[in-house]
Design a protein around this motif. Structure first.
Motif, short mmCIF file in Angstrom:
data_model
loop_
_atom_site.label_atom_id
_atom_site.label_comp_id
_atom_site.label_asym_id
_atom_site.label_seq_id
_atom_site.Cartn_x
_atom_site.Cartn_y
_atom_site.Cartn_z
N TYR A 1 -40.54 -27.81 24.90
CA TYR A 1 -39.33 -28.64 24.79
C TYR A 1 -38.08 -27.84 25.18
O TYR A 1 -37.22 -28.32 25.92
N ALA A 2 -37.97 -26.61 24.65
CA ALA A 2 -36.78 -25.80 24.91
C ALA A 2 -36.64 -25.48 26.40
O ALA A 2 -35.55 -25.60 26.98
N LEU A 3 -37.73 -25.08 27.04
CA LEU A 3 -37.67 -24.72 28.46
C LEU A 3 -37.38 -25.94 29.32
O LEU A 3 -36.65 -25.86 30.31
N SER A 4 -37.95 -27.08 28.96
CA SER A 4 -37.72 -28.30 29.73
C SER A 4 -36.27 -28.76 29.59
O SER A 4 -35.63 -29.16 30.57
N THR A 5 -35.73 -28.69 28.39
CA THR A 5 -34.35 -29.10 28.16
C THR A 5 -33.37 -28.13 28.82
O THR A 5 -32.34 -28.53 29.36
N ALA A 6 -33.71 -26.84 28.80
CA ALA A 6 -32.84 -25.83 29.42
C ALA A 6 -32.71 -26.05 30.92
O ALA A 6 -31.67 -25.75 31.52
N ARG B 1 -27.32 -24.60 24.84
CA ARG B 1 -27.36 -25.68 23.85
C ARG B 1 -28.05 -25.23 22.57
O ARG B 1 -28.98 -24.43 22.59
N VAL B 2 -27.59 -25.78 21.46
CA VAL B 2 -28.13 -25.39 20.16
C VAL B 2 -29.61 -25.72 20.05
O VAL B 2 -30.40 -24.92 19.55
N ASP B 3 -30.02 -26.92 20.52
CA ASP B 3 -31.42 -27.31 20.39
C ASP B 3 -32.33 -26.45 21.27
O ASP B 3 -33.48 -26.19 20.91
N VAL B 4 -31.81 -25.97 22.41
CA VAL B 4 -32.60 -25.09 23.28
C VAL B 4 -32.83 -23.74 22.60
O VAL B 4 -33.96 -23.23 22.54
N VAL B 5 -31.75 -23.16 22.07
CA VAL B 5 -31.87 -21.87 21.38
C VAL B 5 -32.77 -22.00 20.16
O VAL B 5 -33.65 -21.16 19.91
N ALA B 6 -32.57 -23.08 19.40
CA ALA B 6 -33.40 -23.29 18.21
C ALA B 6 -34.87 -23.46 18.59
O ALA B 6 -35.77 -22.95 17.91
#
Length: 383
Positions: free
Chosen positions: A228-233, A240-245
């Protein structure tokens, strides 16, 4: 890197003839695996048309792929162990039902949310089908020539599925529209599902190992968070906070998974096996190759149709050449590995792939770029 996973073919005189029932069982299992392989590629060349029809931006189109990849990769280990515990046939059939229903939902999708929901449920179904299907194949056919033959046919169809998916996806999109690509998967499920219950025997691990719940939670959660984080990044950057989290949570959960598995009496994954040098290098090479080529296919699909204005069918042919050459290279891979050794072959293949993909930096708006793209991705797939 092209690696031939097809088992060596025994002498024809030693190969037993399969009974009619064995052939039907093999058909059901191979058709299901082929269906999943098809799903990985059949939609790629339809993405621009799909986006225009459903009102999805180019940045949102990657979720058409990611929505499938998240659950299919994240739940693979968990569903494999659940099949061992509760019955592989039962989980295989459940996966088929879910995959077929999800494909129908994606076919009839009325907005991006309904389409992405269908793709996510397809991935969940695939996560159940793939490990249980392979387990059923190995338990149905006895060890020796019969199993080697079954695995050989299955491996060939899996490889063929990716190539057929690209060409079929382009043809269907140009003639019947993008929805027909999802309809094709629905049709496959409808063909396989009625045959499977009567043909497939139930199979489970005799000693009934415990389900490694902490291991399942940490590895599934970690993979989901990282993907999820890599796709959103890719859309919004790493700030973004959700990417780092997601990145932090994913890494912490995977670290916890390693610790849990090292202490578990019945782990999901054998850590000593993963530490073997050949296994470790093979996994690293596979990770680099798969992530690089998946990204290249996605970006090139948009480039060929949006920039060079190729049709979906023509785009499918570009990637069809890639698939054919990859299959050809796979037949010669064992000889190359035998001559140069696994390590040299792996390093040489990765260097070759990197150089060929770097050549894509020379693409522009000229029509000659089609030939450069075709040559680069096709030769890279042979490495």
């Amino acid at each position: 890197m092209a690696i031939d996973t097809t088992p060596s073919v025994p002498d024809a005189l030693d190969t037993p003839r399969l009974s009619t029932r064995d052939k039907l069982v093999l058909f059901v299992l191979c058709a299901a695996q082929f269906m999943v392989a098809l799903d990985f590629s059949v939609l790629n060349v339809a993405l621009p048309v799909l986006g225009a029809d459903l009102g999805m931006s180019q940045s949102a189109l990657q979720w058409a792929v990611t929505a499938f990849a998240l659950p299919s990769g994240g739940f693979l280990l968990l569903f494999g162990r659940m099949g061992d515990l509760y019955g592989r046939r039962k989980l295989f059939l459940s996966g088929l039902v879910l995959f077929g229903a999800a494909s129908l939902l994606a076919t009839l999708a009325w907005d991006p949310a309904s389409f992405l929901a269908g793709r996510a449920l397809q991935g969940l179904g695939a996560a159940a089908i793939v490990p249980t299907g392979m387990s059923l194949l190995t338990t149905t056919f006895p060890e020796g020539p019969a199993r080697d033959r079954a695995l050989g046919i299955s491996g060939t169809l899996l490889s063929l599925g990716f190539t057929v998916g690209m060409v079929a996806g382009g043809t269907l999109t140009d003639t019947l529209g993008w929805r027909s690509t999802m309809g094709l998967l629905t049709l496959f499920a409808l063909i396989v599902l009625p045959l499977a219950p009567a043909l497939l025997p139930e199979s489970r691990t005799p000693d009934r190992p415990r389900l490694d719940v902490p291991g399942a939670i940490t590895v599934t959660g970690g993979l989901l968070a990282l993907i999820y984080a890599l796709s959103t990044a890719a859309d919004h950057g790493f700030g973004r906070v959700d990417v780092v989290a997601g990145l932090v949570a994913g890494l912490l959960l995977l670290a916890a998974f390693v610790k849990v598995e090292s202490r578990s009496a019945q782990p999901l994954v054998s850590l000593p096996m993963l530490r073997r040098r050949t296994v470790a290098w093979g996994n690293i090479g596979g990770l680099v190759t798969f992530s690089m080529m998946s990204t290249v296919v996605f970006v090139l699909t948009l480039y060929l149709q949006e920039i060079l204005h190729l049709s979906a069918f023509e785009t499918g042919l570009v990637f069809g050449v890639q698939g054919v050459l990859s299959a050809v290279a796979g037949t010669y891979a064992p000889r190359v590995i035998g001559r140069f050794g696994p390590r040299r072959t792996l390093v040489g293949s990765l260097v070759g792939q990197g150089a060929l993909i770097a050549a894509l930096l020379g693409l522009d708006t000229g029509h000659w770029s089609v030939w450069l793209a075709t040559a680069a991705v096709s030769l890279a797939s042979m490495c």
